[in-house]
Enzyme design. Structure first.
Site, PDB file in Angstrom:
ATOM      1  N   ASP A  64      41.594 -23.489  10.062  1.00 44.97           N
ATOM      2  CA  ASP A  64      41.395 -22.482  11.093  1.00 44.97           C
ATOM      3  C   ASP A  64      39.900 -22.499  11.450  1.00 44.97           C
ATOM      4  O   ASP A  64      39.067 -22.903  10.615  1.00 44.97           O
ATOM      5  CB  ASP A  64      41.802 -21.115  10.540  1.00 44.97           C
ATOM      6  N   ALA A  65      39.557 -22.030  12.659  1.00 44.75           N
ATOM      7  CA  ALA A  65      38.144 -22.063  13.060  1.00 44.75           C
ATOM      8  C   ALA A  65      37.442 -20.734  12.830  1.00 44.75           C
ATOM      9  O   ALA A  65      36.559 -20.619  11.960  1.00 44.75           O
ATOM     10  CB  ALA A  65      38.038 -22.477  14.529  1.00 44.75           C
ATOM     11  N   TYR A  66      37.832 -19.728  13.616  1.00 43.74           N
ATOM     12  CA  TYR A  66      37.044 -18.478  13.657  1.00 43.74           C
ATOM     13  C   TYR A  66      37.323 -17.626  12.423  1.00 43.74           C
ATOM     14  O   TYR A  66      38.455 -17.236  12.165  1.00 43.74           O
ATOM     15  CB  TYR A  66      37.336 -17.720  14.960  1.00 43.74           C
TER      16      TYR A  66
ATOM     17  N   ARG B  49      36.147  -8.215  16.933  1.00 44.38           N
ATOM     18  CA  ARG B  49      37.068  -9.204  16.362  1.00 44.38           C
ATOM     19  C   ARG B  49      38.512  -8.683  16.347  1.00 44.38           C
ATOM     20  O   ARG B  49      39.441  -9.386  16.734  1.00 44.38           O
ATOM     21  CB  ARG B  49      36.614  -9.541  14.931  1.00 44.38           C
TER      22      ARG B  49
ATOM     23  N   SER C 271      43.130 -24.070  16.161  1.00 41.73           N
ATOM     24  CA  SER C 271      42.530 -22.766  16.476  1.00 41.73           C
ATOM     25  C   SER C 271      43.031 -22.170  17.784  1.00 41.73           C
ATOM     26  O   SER C 271      43.415 -22.886  18.714  1.00 41.73           O
ATOM     27  CB  SER C 271      41.011 -22.939  16.565  1.00 41.73           C
ATOM     28  N   ASN C 272      42.944 -20.842  17.819  1.00 40.09           N
ATOM     29  CA  ASN C 272      43.173 -20.082  19.052  1.00 40.09           C
ATOM     30  C   ASN C 272      42.122 -20.396  20.113  1.00 40.09           C
ATOM     31  O   ASN C 272      42.330 -20.124  21.295  1.00 40.09           O
ATOM     32  CB  ASN C 272      43.048 -18.582  18.758  1.00 40.09           C
TER      33      ASN C 272
HETATM   34  C1  2OP Z   1      41.428 -19.094  15.088  1.00 44.33           C
HETATM   35  O1  2OP Z   1      42.519 -19.533  15.438  1.00 44.33           O
HETATM   36  C2  2OP Z   1      42.654 -17.056  14.307  1.00 44.33           C
HETATM   37  O2  2OP Z   1      40.580 -16.905  15.360  1.00 44.33           O
HETATM   38  C3  2OP Z   1      41.348 -17.679  14.567  1.00 44.33           C
HETATM   39  O3  2OP Z   1      40.400 -19.784  15.105  1.00 44.33           O
END
Ligand code: 2OP
Length: 219
Positions: free
Chosen positions: A7-9, A36, A112-113
């Site tokens: 996942d990224a964020y 967030r 990621s989203n």
């Molecule tokens: C993402 O998909 C869930 O923010 C998170 O990077």
């Protein structure tokens, strides 16, 4: 050996790094938490409503909401905060874990989203590009996590079964959903959250990605 998908964020990139660059006021952390939470809420709400808007648009709308809610944070910071979000810092443990995995000969990817433009920018700005083999954005399927189409996207693009993917996320709901989908999951529980009551069960829980290389051997 599995392929390592991150996942990224919140997992590789610190979503609260933007506010820390510009504001240390008493409500700065609360504003960032609301930003967030609202950003994620918008992804889920739009998905339930059968709609999709780019993650960058939702990030900006969520920031507008948070700045309106937390009056003590200067609204004039908005362009700077958005710019900082575009170029978030990577967590130090993310960099070292990716470096170890690459040294061990593993393949790595992001799921990621984030929009493709956001993900390109943040990977470049954090100088993680050499450590990541592929980047997959939900934009390709037009729907947000935790819809199964998102996890299927990674399996399809990598050409492997879901259970051959080792997925790392610090977002508990994302970790549980990937597990329910059939991936092997490490929940990077950075903030000591309580376990969720959701379908799925992450295989391992760590407090930082620094623990990851020790969990895996060479391919
Ligand atoms: C993402 O998909 C869930 O923010 C998170 O990077």
């Amino acid at each position: 050996m599995p392929l390592f998908v991150f996942d990224a964020y919140g997992t590789l990139f610190d979503v609260h790094a933007a506010i820390r660059r510009y504001s240390t006021g008493p409500d700065a952390d609360r504003m960032s938490e609301i930003w967030r939470a609202k950003q994620l809420e918008y992804t889920w709400t739009l998905t339930l409503a059968g709609c999709y808007a780019d993650f960058w648009i939702l990030t900006e709308r969520a920031l507008d909401f948070a700045l309106a809610r937390v009056q003590s944070v200067d609204k004039a910071l908005k362009p700077k905060l958005l710019d900082a979000y575009f170029k978030l810092d990577a967590f130090p443990d993310a960099r070292s874990a990716l470096g170890h995995l690459k040294q061990q000969g593993h393949k790595t990817a992001i799921l990621s989203n984030g929009s493709p433009a956001m993900l390109d920018a943040v990977v470049q700005a954090s100088r993680l590009g050499m450590l990541i083999d592929a980047v997959f954005s939900v934009e390709a399927v037009g729907i947000y996590k935790p819809h199964p189409k998102v996890y299927q996207l990674a399996a399809d693009r990598l050409g492997i079964a879901a259970n051959a993917i080792a997925f790392q996320s610090s977002n508990a709901w994302d970790a549980y959903a990937a597990s329910a989908f059939g991936m092997q999951v490490v929940w990077c529980n950075r903030y000591g959250q309580r376990p969720e009551r959701l379908p799925g069960k992450p295989d391992r829980m760590v407090r930082s990605l620094a623990e990851l290389p020790a969990l895996v051997g060479a391919p």
